[in-house]
Design a protein around this motif. Structure first.
Motif, PDB file in Angstrom:
ATOM      1  N   ASP A 224       0.094  -6.099   4.653  1.00  0.00           N
ATOM      2  CA  ASP A 224      -1.190  -5.461   4.331  1.00  0.00           C
ATOM      3  C   ASP A 224      -2.193  -6.454   3.755  1.00  0.00           C
ATOM      4  O   ASP A 224      -3.390  -6.209   3.753  1.00  0.00           O
ATOM      5  CB  ASP A 224      -0.983  -4.339   3.301  1.00  0.00           C
ATOM      6  N   ARG A 248       4.297   1.754   5.611  1.00  0.00           N
ATOM      7  CA  ARG A 248       3.135   2.593   5.300  1.00  0.00           C
ATOM      8  C   ARG A 248       2.951   2.585   3.789  1.00  0.00           C
ATOM      9  O   ARG A 248       3.904   2.359   3.049  1.00  0.00           O
ATOM     10  CB  ARG A 248       3.371   4.039   5.778  1.00  0.00           C
ATOM     11  N   LYS A 249       1.717   2.852   3.341  1.00  0.00           N
ATOM     12  CA  LYS A 249       1.486   2.912   1.897  1.00  0.00           C
ATOM     13  C   LYS A 249       2.378   3.997   1.283  1.00  0.00           C
ATOM     14  O   LYS A 249       2.514   5.075   1.868  1.00  0.00           O
ATOM     15  CB  LYS A 249       0.016   3.235   1.613  1.00  0.00           C
ATOM     16  N   SER A 252       1.377   7.989   0.244  1.00  0.00           N
ATOM     17  CA  SER A 252      -0.046   7.911   0.539  1.00  0.00           C
ATOM     18  C   SER A 252      -0.744   9.269   0.440  1.00  0.00           C
ATOM     19  O   SER A 252      -1.757   9.415  -0.247  1.00  0.00           O
ATOM     20  CB  SER A 252      -0.214   7.309   1.942  1.00  0.00           C
ATOM     21  N   ASP A 401      -3.403   6.111   3.885  1.00  0.00           N
ATOM     22  CA  ASP A 401      -3.015   5.140   4.909  1.00  0.00           C
ATOM     23  C   ASP A 401      -3.469   5.669   6.279  1.00  0.00           C
ATOM     24  O   ASP A 401      -2.877   6.613   6.797  1.00  0.00           O
ATOM     25  CB  ASP A 401      -1.504   4.949   4.895  1.00  0.00           C
TER      26      ASP A 401
END
Ligand SMILES: [Zn+2]
Ligand SMILES: [Zn+2]
Length: 417
Positions: A224, A248-249, A252, A401
């Protein structure tokens, strides 16, 4: 998510699009061109036409401007036989003295700390790229992009413009030298930003030694921070910039919802309570955001009234509504309007910081108008709530995200950008 085609473990030119999760290959460097994600059109690599010495020259030019703006006033006023002046630090100091420590800390962070940190990163990384340890250079440089939107001298200058027009009705106002230094800093940093080829600089830093290639069987995972595609497990450090990798965050959706709801609740008192209380010749009046806009319009300052209305009322509202829309559609797993949703996300990501105009205006006025019952400005609860709305919505946008929107489609295909 892992892709079907094999991605070479040592490939420097593969990317996972940070906005849609598409795996794609960057073509060769063609100065002046922008390599975009083939699926969502997110710019992956802006290839600049000048080499690295130009942004270094711009950053070097920005340094004396910034140092001068730290010590010299940018505005002086005279009213009722008294004088006062405003520097970058006088606003936060006065907000703190009035008991609004959080607002003071925010203004201090985005007008003093972040601009200084951004400039320091540029000077150290560009100037020291041949001498400083590569690990330190990469550690510094990975913060350049995340930090950039928080360096708000450009927004501060708009806040200054609004404060200036208000002051001209109340006092004799003199522009001072640091104003030109602030403008100089803003222009020099904009030139540095606009000419810095971030991917090319990462590749230059890579030349001084990268970390060993990963040989795990794990699927590809994009960093990221620096963009490099790694073959690693989630949580392992990026082999270029050492940031822990994640597909992925984390949490999120839940985090974005919490921040959006908190901001929506605070949006109400932010508009109902006065954000400043003005005392002039023993007459005291509270100003809500809307009241301030109406007064600008009544004085014939329509462009400014429109600007403040857009920045303080419209932008926070648009952000809240769009975030709710994006969150709901993502949770429902909907795949319609993905391109439009990606554009909407990019728009609210870009526009958020411009809501700070009113906060900066208050920080300038409280520092200047300190003439007791003759003329005096106090910050109020509305400013505190409004500052919280701006910060919470910026955090909400960055917590979301956008790749989750596209995960509703099947496995992404690969393509060349
Ligand atoms: Zn994309
Ligand atoms: Zn990285």
């Amino acid at each position: 998510m892992p892709s079907a085609l094999p991605i070479p473990a040592d490939a420097l030119d593969w990317r996972e699009c940070p906005h849609c999760g598409q795996f794609c290959r960057l073509g060769p460097r063609r100065p002046g061109m922008v390599a975009e994600c083939p699926r969502c059109a997110e710019p992956l690599w802006r290839m600049r036409q000048v080499n690295i010495s130009f942004p270094l020259a711009c950053a070097t030019a920005a340094l004396p401007f910034y140092l001068f703006a730290l010590v010299a006033p940018f505005l002086e006023i005279e009213a009722y036989g008294r004088f006062s002046l405003a520097r970058l630090d006088t606003g936060p100091a006065q907000l703190l003295a009035q008991g609004w420590g959080l607002v003071a800390a925010l203004v201090f962070a985005v007008t003093l700390l972040a601009p200084a940190a951004k400039l320091a990163i540029l000077l150290l990384v560009l100037g020291g790229r041949h001498v400083l340890p590569p690990r330190l250079l990469k550690l510094l440089f990975r913060w350049y992009l995340p930090l950039s939107p928080w360096a708000m001298i450009d927004v501060y200058l708009l806040g200054f413009l609004v404060a200036y027009t208000r002051l001209t009705g109340m006092a004799t106002v003199h522009l001072d030298t640091a104003l030109y230094a602030l403008i100089g800093y803003m222009l020099a940093m904009a030139a540095a930003d606009g000419s810095l080829d971030i991917e090319a600089l990462w590749r230059k830093l890579d030349e001084r030694g990268n970390h060993p290639h990963q040989h795990t069987e794990a699927g590809p995972i994009g960093c990221d921070f620096c963009g490099l595609l790694n073959h690693a497990e989630e949580g392992e450090p990026c082999r270029r910039c050492h940031t822990p990798l994640r597909h992925r965050k984390e949490n999120s959706i839940a985090r974005a919802w919490a921040l959006v709801l908190a901001a929506a609740l605070l949006y109400i008192p932010a508009n109902l309570y006065p954000f400043m209380v003005v005392t002039q010749l023993a007459r005291t009046q509270g100003y809500t955001i809307m009241h301030g806009i109406v007064e600008l319009a009544q004085n014939g300052l329509w462009p400014l009234a429109f600007l403040v209305f857009f920045a303080s009322i419209t932008i926070p509202l648009i952000k809240l509504v769009l975030m709710v829309y994006l969150l709901v559609l993502t949770q429902l797993g909907r795949t319609d309007f993905l391109i439009a949703r990606a554009r909407a996300y990019r728009f609210i990501d870009f526009i958020g910081r411009w809501s700070m105009i009113d906060i900066f205006m208050v920080s300038i006025l409280v520092a200047l108008l300190r003439f007791g019952r003759f003329a005096n400005v106090q910050a109020n609860l509305g400013a505190m709530c409004f500052a919280a709305v701006v910060v919470l919505t910026i955090f909400a946008v960055s917590a979301f995200d956008p790749r989750l929107m596209w995960d509703a489609l099947e496995q992404p295909e690969q393509a060349e950008a």
